[in-house]
Design a protein around this motif. Sequence first.
Motif, mmCIF file in Angstrom:
data_model
loop_
_atom_site.group_PDB
_atom_site.id
_atom_site.type_symbol
_atom_site.label_atom_id
_atom_site.label_comp_id
_atom_site.label_asym_id
_atom_site.label_seq_id
_atom_site.Cartn_x
_atom_site.Cartn_y
_atom_site.Cartn_z
ATOM 1 N N ARG A 25 -164.408 -30.749 -3.722
ATOM 2 C CA ARG A 25 -163.313 -31.473 -3.084
ATOM 3 C C ARG A 25 -163.584 -32.780 -2.764
ATOM 4 O O ARG A 25 -162.905 -33.859 -2.650
ATOM 5 C CB ARG A 25 -162.765 -30.642 -1.974
ATOM 6 C CG ARG A 25 -161.769 -31.553 -0.976
ATOM 7 C CD ARG A 25 -160.393 -31.066 -1.024
ATOM 8 N NE ARG A 25 -159.695 -31.921 0.077
ATOM 9 C CZ ARG A 25 -158.884 -31.319 0.952
ATOM 10 N NH1 ARG A 25 -158.664 -30.247 1.121
ATOM 11 N NH2 ARG A 25 -158.417 -32.556 1.699
ATOM 12 N N LEU A 26 -164.658 -33.155 -2.003
ATOM 13 C CA LEU A 26 -165.138 -34.243 -1.225
ATOM 14 C C LEU A 26 -166.113 -35.250 -1.983
ATOM 15 O O LEU A 26 -165.864 -36.306 -1.783
ATOM 16 C CB LEU A 26 -165.781 -33.981 0.150
ATOM 17 C CG LEU A 26 -164.750 -33.493 1.374
ATOM 18 C CD1 LEU A 26 -165.679 -33.293 2.620
ATOM 19 C CD2 LEU A 26 -163.646 -34.451 1.346
ATOM 20 N N GLN A 77 -160.086 -25.393 8.063
ATOM 21 C CA GLN A 77 -161.097 -25.968 7.061
ATOM 22 C C GLN A 77 -160.282 -27.228 6.406
ATOM 23 O O GLN A 77 -161.046 -28.250 6.311
ATOM 24 C CB GLN A 77 -161.579 -25.130 6.340
ATOM 25 C CG GLN A 77 -162.478 -25.577 5.002
ATOM 26 C CD GLN A 77 -163.369 -24.573 4.147
ATOM 27 O OE1 GLN A 77 -163.857 -23.856 4.870
ATOM 28 N NE2 GLN A 77 -163.043 -24.597 3.179
ATOM 29 N N THR A 133 -170.251 -40.239 -1.431
ATOM 30 C CA THR A 133 -170.453 -39.040 -0.699
ATOM 31 C C THR A 133 -171.280 -37.844 -1.711
ATOM 32 O O THR A 133 -170.889 -37.741 -2.836
ATOM 33 C CB THR A 133 -168.979 -38.283 -0.679
ATOM 34 O OG1 THR A 133 -168.230 -39.141 0.298
ATOM 35 C CG2 THR A 133 -168.935 -36.951 -0.151
ATOM 36 N N GLU A 180 -162.042 -37.127 4.630
ATOM 37 C CA GLU A 180 -161.668 -37.778 3.589
ATOM 38 C C GLU A 180 -160.883 -39.027 3.868
ATOM 39 O O GLU A 180 -161.333 -40.141 3.630
ATOM 40 C CB GLU A 180 -160.655 -37.098 2.493
ATOM 41 C CG GLU A 180 -161.291 -36.325 1.526
ATOM 42 C CD GLU A 180 -160.292 -35.511 0.877
ATOM 43 O OE1 GLU A 180 -159.192 -35.173 1.312
ATOM 44 O OE2 GLU A 180 -160.659 -35.049 -0.356
ATOM 45 N N VAL A 236 -165.714 -26.929 -1.456
ATOM 46 C CA VAL A 236 -165.789 -27.917 -0.478
ATOM 47 C C VAL A 236 -166.378 -29.096 -1.136
ATOM 48 O O VAL A 236 -166.038 -30.248 -0.835
ATOM 49 C CB VAL A 236 -166.452 -27.617 0.746
ATOM 50 C CG1 VAL A 236 -166.765 -28.622 1.792
ATOM 51 C CG2 VAL A 236 -165.922 -26.260 1.615
ATOM 52 N N ILE A 265 -172.372 -34.371 2.730
ATOM 53 C CA ILE A 265 -171.955 -33.015 3.206
ATOM 54 C C ILE A 265 -172.416 -31.972 2.587
ATOM 55 O O ILE A 265 -172.816 -31.502 1.453
ATOM 56 C CB ILE A 265 -170.056 -32.912 2.808
ATOM 57 C CG1 ILE A 265 -169.531 -31.682 3.419
ATOM 58 C CG2 ILE A 265 -169.967 -33.235 1.457
ATOM 59 C CD1 ILE A 265 -168.352 -31.715 3.853
ATOM 60 N N THR A 310 -167.427 -26.986 8.311
ATOM 61 C CA THR A 310 -165.876 -26.056 8.092
ATOM 62 C C THR A 310 -166.434 -24.572 7.919
ATOM 63 O O THR A 310 -165.423 -23.790 7.930
ATOM 64 C CB THR A 310 -165.012 -26.387 7.187
ATOM 65 O OG1 THR A 310 -165.655 -26.413 5.880
ATOM 66 C CG2 THR A 310 -164.676 -27.919 7.260
ATOM 67 N N LEU A 355 -161.415 -31.157 6.421
ATOM 68 C CA LEU A 355 -161.838 -31.980 5.085
ATOM 69 C C LEU A 355 -160.853 -33.082 4.975
ATOM 70 O O LEU A 355 -161.443 -34.087 4.458
ATOM 71 C CB LEU A 355 -161.813 -30.836 3.843
ATOM 72 C CG LEU A 355 -162.810 -29.690 3.932
ATOM 73 C CD1 LEU A 355 -162.693 -28.854 2.800
ATOM 74 C CD2 LEU A 355 -164.199 -30.073 4.296
ATOM 75 N N TYR A 356 -159.963 -32.862 5.095
ATOM 76 C CA TYR A 356 -158.848 -33.986 4.906
ATOM 77 C C TYR A 356 -158.953 -35.092 5.760
ATOM 78 O O TYR A 356 -158.966 -36.248 5.508
ATOM 79 C CB TYR A 356 -157.262 -33.492 5.071
ATOM 80 C CG TYR A 356 -156.085 -34.493 4.832
ATOM 81 C CD1 TYR A 356 -155.929 -34.906 3.638
ATOM 82 C CD2 TYR A 356 -155.397 -34.939 5.933
ATOM 83 C CE1 TYR A 356 -154.734 -35.994 3.463
ATOM 84 C CE2 TYR A 356 -154.572 -36.000 5.700
ATOM 85 C CZ TYR A 356 -154.289 -36.181 4.353
ATOM 86 O OH TYR A 356 -153.213 -37.487 4.239
ATOM 87 N N SER A 376 -172.737 -27.492 2.302
ATOM 88 C CA SER A 376 -171.848 -26.475 2.169
ATOM 89 C C SER A 376 -172.687 -25.456 1.335
ATOM 90 O O SER A 376 -173.210 -25.734 0.328
ATOM 91 C CB SER A 376 -170.416 -26.912 1.640
ATOM 92 O OG SER A 376 -169.795 -25.654 1.796
#
Length: 312
Positions: free
Chosen positions: A209-210, A179, A34, A187, A206, A199, A171, A183-184, A201
Amino acid sequence: MPRLLTVQDLVVEVPGRNIKILNGVSFSLDAGQTLGLVGESGCGKSMTCYAIGNMLPRGLGQAGGSISFGSGESGSERPTIAMIFQDPTSSLNPVHTIGYYLETALYRHQRLRGNDARLEAMRLLERVGIDNAKSRLGAYPHQFSGGMNQRVMIAHALAAKPQLLIADEPTTALDVTMQAQILYLLEELKAETGMALMIVSHDLGVIARLADKAAVMYCGKIVETAPVEQIIQNPSHPYARALINCMPSIDPADHQPPVPIPGSVPLLDDLPQGCYYNPRCPRAAGECFKRFPPLAPVAQAHNVACYHPVAA
Ligand SMILES: Nc1ncnc2c1ncn2[C@@H]1O[C@H](COP(=O)(O)OP(=O)(O)O)[C@@H](O)[C@H]1O
Ligand SMILES: [Mg+2]
């Protein structure tokens, strides 16, 4: 993991005018990885996605560099790429039902039709978290909330069984609880399918997290790439550091207010000589006003385009 995508010195310009929207963008992505692309509005994040998806807006063209897939050797196949966008409701055709939208994609990508397509469309809707999928197939996008339409967009992307999902601010138009759910979901789907994710952003939270690795863009250039925790904890480019200092904290014990970045992003037809960040940069001196710095390593897998990077 094998290499999925290599972008090398990519230049996208407005033909006939000397405006470079992307000005030498380079990065790579491995299968299943990612990448988070971050930067202020207008820095070229969406154009980078469109160039990779071969869907640059009319009037814009690739003027240099390369986008290659797989090992890059001739015969390497283009992976299946799907994209989701910022504003899901306006990305969906208002005159078609959700079922029609999904079943058309399932026919195009998997040659499913009739009852098979319907069952798979229902399965996909349920998978992305839309209940009562059977009755929802006849609904129109205006009958869904923004969050539900983004789920539909994700289901549509999954119909292509992508090896790479490009999510451009997926998101940004949603409220924070939605959001978190989206995102969850991304994942989970990544873990399930093994697809790579790019991703985009403007929100580093964000990305943190990812993403496995992050790339920071400024005025059509990548100015820093590194493993995501490295960028968050040890940003090296003064712009990356400034972006992190802009992030508000929700910790009541943290009395540091967010620090805005002074000035504004220069216009692409009026870029400063040297590093494009120099008018806003507290560390700018000498060489910074002459030539744009090349992206150079400061640590393992950590590259920075700066003559005066912030020390770790
Ligand atoms: N069709 C177009 N013609 C000319 N310039 C464009 C066009 N679309 C976008 N731009 C310009 O390209 C730059 C990058 O845009 P974009 O990739 O959408 O930024 P981001 O997604 O980072 O906010 C912006 O300065 C924008 O004004
Ligand atoms: Mg954008």
